[in-house]
Design a protein around this motif. Structure first.
Motif, short mmCIF file in Angstrom:
data_model
loop_
_atom_site.label_atom_id
_atom_site.label_comp_id
_atom_site.label_asym_id
_atom_site.label_seq_id
_atom_site.Cartn_x
_atom_site.Cartn_y
_atom_site.Cartn_z
N GLY A 108 8.94 8.85 -5.00
CA GLY A 108 8.06 9.64 -5.86
C GLY A 108 6.58 9.47 -5.57
O GLY A 108 5.74 10.07 -6.23
N ARG A 109 6.28 8.64 -4.59
CA ARG A 109 4.88 8.45 -4.22
C ARG A 109 4.40 9.59 -3.31
O ARG A 109 5.18 10.20 -2.60
CB ARG A 109 4.70 7.13 -3.45
CG ARG A 109 4.87 5.91 -4.33
CD ARG A 109 3.65 5.79 -5.19
NE ARG A 109 3.68 4.61 -6.02
CZ ARG A 109 2.64 3.79 -6.14
NH1 ARG A 109 1.54 3.99 -5.46
NH2 ARG A 109 2.72 2.76 -6.96
N MET A 124 -2.10 -4.56 -16.85
CA MET A 124 -1.28 -3.45 -16.35
C MET A 124 0.20 -3.72 -16.66
O MET A 124 0.74 -4.72 -16.26
CB MET A 124 -1.39 -3.33 -14.83
CG MET A 124 -2.62 -2.66 -14.26
SD MET A 124 -2.77 -0.89 -14.49
CE MET A 124 -1.17 -0.24 -14.01
N THR A 125 0.82 -2.80 -17.32
CA THR A 125 2.26 -2.92 -17.43
C THR A 125 2.87 -2.45 -16.12
O THR A 125 2.39 -1.50 -15.52
CB THR A 125 2.82 -2.05 -18.57
OG1 THR A 125 2.28 -0.74 -18.43
CG2 THR A 125 2.47 -2.61 -19.92
N ASP A 181 -0.48 0.68 -2.82
CA ASP A 181 -1.01 1.53 -3.88
C ASP A 181 -2.52 1.69 -3.64
O ASP A 181 -3.23 0.70 -3.47
CB ASP A 181 -0.75 0.86 -5.23
CG ASP A 181 -1.30 1.68 -6.37
OD1 ASP A 181 -0.55 2.50 -6.91
OD2 ASP A 181 -2.48 1.50 -6.73
N ASP A 205 -1.54 8.77 -3.89
CA ASP A 205 -1.57 7.53 -4.67
C ASP A 205 -1.18 6.33 -3.82
O ASP A 205 -1.03 5.23 -4.33
CB ASP A 205 -0.66 7.63 -5.89
CG ASP A 205 0.73 8.14 -5.53
OD1 ASP A 205 1.27 7.70 -4.51
OD2 ASP A 205 1.26 8.99 -6.27
N PRO A 262 -18.38 -0.27 -5.84
CA PRO A 262 -16.95 -0.05 -5.61
C PRO A 262 -16.75 0.62 -4.25
O PRO A 262 -17.66 1.28 -3.74
CB PRO A 262 -16.52 0.87 -6.75
CG PRO A 262 -17.77 1.47 -7.29
CD PRO A 262 -18.89 0.53 -6.95
N ASN A 318 1.27 11.02 -10.53
CA ASN A 318 1.22 9.59 -10.84
C ASN A 318 -0.15 9.17 -11.36
O ASN A 318 -0.27 8.30 -12.21
CB ASN A 318 1.56 8.77 -9.60
CG ASN A 318 2.99 9.00 -9.16
OD1 ASN A 318 3.88 9.15 -9.99
ND2 ASN A 318 3.21 9.06 -7.85
N ALA A 336 -9.44 7.57 -9.29
CA ALA A 336 -9.23 8.88 -9.92
C ALA A 336 -8.67 8.75 -11.33
O ALA A 336 -9.07 9.49 -12.23
CB ALA A 336 -8.32 9.72 -9.04
N ASP A 359 -5.11 2.64 -5.53
CA ASP A 359 -6.04 2.03 -6.48
C ASP A 359 -6.09 0.52 -6.32
O ASP A 359 -7.15 -0.08 -6.39
CB ASP A 359 -5.63 2.37 -7.93
CG ASP A 359 -5.79 3.85 -8.22
OD1 ASP A 359 -6.64 4.49 -7.58
OD2 ASP A 359 -5.06 4.36 -9.09
N THR A 392 -11.84 -10.38 -7.66
CA THR A 392 -12.59 -10.01 -8.87
C THR A 392 -13.95 -9.45 -8.46
O THR A 392 -14.42 -9.70 -7.37
CB THR A 392 -12.83 -11.23 -9.77
OG1 THR A 392 -13.37 -12.26 -8.95
CG2 THR A 392 -11.59 -11.70 -10.45
N THR A 393 -14.56 -8.71 -9.37
CA THR A 393 -15.89 -8.19 -9.08
C THR A 393 -16.86 -9.37 -9.07
O THR A 393 -17.01 -10.05 -10.07
CB THR A 393 -16.32 -7.18 -10.15
OG1 THR A 393 -15.29 -6.20 -10.24
CG2 THR A 393 -17.62 -6.50 -9.77
N VAL A 439 5.20 -0.56 -13.80
CA VAL A 439 6.07 0.61 -13.83
C VAL A 439 7.21 0.33 -12.88
O VAL A 439 6.99 -0.08 -11.74
CB VAL A 439 5.30 1.86 -13.36
CG1 VAL A 439 6.19 3.08 -13.41
CG2 VAL A 439 4.07 2.06 -14.21
N GLY A 492 -7.35 11.01 -5.83
CA GLY A 492 -6.66 11.71 -6.90
C GLY A 492 -5.51 12.57 -6.40
O GLY A 492 -4.69 13.02 -7.18
#
Lengths: 130, 284
Positions: free
Chosen positions: B35-36, B1-2, B209, B194, B264, A52, A14, B211, B252-253, B4, B191
């Motif tokens: 917060g998730r 990715m930083t 997570d 998360d 995907p 998020n 998303a 994603d 990896t892809t 968080v 969406g």
């Protein structure tokens, strides 16, 4: 103002869908440098997307140098995505029209053409596995 | 990715719960950052309600332990959406105002008004969807920092589901609350949540997570074949007359050559594949 939409059946995460929609808005000139993006809160309230997820999309675009977060005042468009020279666009389009004619003459349906284009596009994105 | 920096919300270690004749929860261990918004997914009888009830503090686990943030205010909306049948929503809110140490009457009432819930009709005469809204209003009014919802969307029509999720997400975006929500409606979660907690037969099959989980897998599709052309653990496969599908865990892809393609993995693909693999009982 951009209205975000999530295609829930898509395998694309998303946050990447949101990032892509901002890029599209930049490319089409709906968003210009200096424009303020809706706050995370606004996107959540209007689009029903997780906060998020919106944050992640904005961060992704900040890293790409397209957006910047200004302390306390919001997220703004920093750069635009270079629009292609109209002449070049015309030339590419004309070539594509010829190519599609040729594909149709060879008996390809729209779906076949989609599949073929898709396979060539993903070929460019391949990541080599050792 | 930083990275968080996320603070711990719920830390669950080796949680187990059995009933007289069956095991409802077995050695569950996971961390959910504060917060998730987590979806708790699994077949009927997978242990979702047991897990939520244990986290709510209403049920004592037989084994293991869990910790919440200090001072966490927990709101739990049970599957039956229990509201007193003889009371009106207005009176239910008055009751909740007295029973909760922290109470935001304006928020609770605004929730009911937004969804056109008649404030002065007895709850017993409301529809299932309307009773859900009363229960949610009480939960929202108590200003939770941890919101546990058992099948909150089950009695709602598609429009109400979209609106309720949107408004719940707005509420938690304001308050920074952590949410754990059990649901069967996997197709509507992209969406919206998360984080994923996937339960089967009381055991946690996957968590993390969303994603990151999905990005670590691909669907490999091609002509009928015994083995996947992609290296990696095959979590699920399906063989039709002329086609084979493999869900493969891979960092990896991968590169495949025609006629194979790599797609995907959507949340639905992932959940259905993992659950059907456990149902067959042939997981390695």
């Amino acid at each position: 103002m951009v209205e975000f939409r999530i295609d829930k059946a898509s395998g694309l995460p998303a946050y990447l869908q949101l990032a892509r929609q901002v890029r599209e808005a930049l490319r089409l000139g709906w968003l210009k440098p200096g424009d303020r993006l809706p706050t995370v809160r606004d996107v959540v309230a209007t689009s029903g997307v997780n906060a998020n997820t919106v944050l992640k999309a904005y961060r992704e675009l900040e890293r790409a140098g397209l957006l910047e977060a200004r302390q306390g005042s919001g997220t703004f468009v920093k750069a635009t995505l270079g629009s292609v020279d109209p002449e070049v666009m015309d030339r590419l389009r004309a070539k594509l029209v010829d190519w599609v004619d040729e594909a149709r003459a060879a008996g390809l349906e729209n779906e076949d053409i989609d599949a073929l284009v898709g396979s060539v596009l993903t070929e460019g994105e391949r990541i080599e596995v050792p | 990715m930083t990275a968080v920096v996320e603070t711990a919300g719920i830390a669950v270690r080796g949680l187990g719960k059995g009933y007289r004749s069956s095991v409802a929860l077995r050695d569950c261990t996971f961390d959910l950052p504060a917060g998730r918004v987590a979806a708790l997914v699994g077949a009927n009888g997978a242990g979702k309600t047991t897990l939520l009830t244990v986290l709510s503090g209403l049920l004592r686990p037989d084994a293991g332990e869990f910790t919440l943030r200090p001072g966490e205010r927990v709101a739990f909306v049970a599957q039956e959406k229990p509201v007193y049948k003889h009371l009106t929503p207005r009176v239910v809110l008055q009751l909740a105002a007295r029973l909760n140490l922290v109470w935001d009457q304006a928020r609770a009432q605004a929730w009911l008004e937004r969804f056109d819930i008649p404030l002065d009709r007895r709850c017993g005469q409301l529809s299932g969807g309307q009773r859900t809204q009363v229960a949610l209003a009480v939960a929202i009014g108590s200003r939770p920092t941890l919101l546990l919802l058992d099948e909150p969307l089950a009695d709602l029509d598609p429009l109400a589901r979209t609106e309720v999720m949107r408004d719940l997400l707005s509420e938690v975006a304001d308050s920074g609350a952590t949410v754990v929500m059990s649901t069967h409606i996997v197709t509507e979660l992209s969406g919206v949540v998360d984080h994923l907690l996937l339960l089967a037969h009381g055991t946690l099959l996957a968590d993390g997570d969303l994603d990151e989980l999905l990005a670590a897998h691909v669907m490999v599709v091609g002509p009928r074949a015994q083995e996947s052309p992609v290296r990696g653990e095959v979590l699920w496969d399906k063989h039709l007359d002329g086609q084979s599908l493999f869900l493969v865990r891979t960092p990896t892809t991968p590169v495949v050559s025609a006629p194979w393609v790599v797609r995907p993995v959507s949340l639905e693909d992932y959940v259905l594949a993992l659950l059907s693999a456990t149902r067959k009982g042939d997981v390695a």
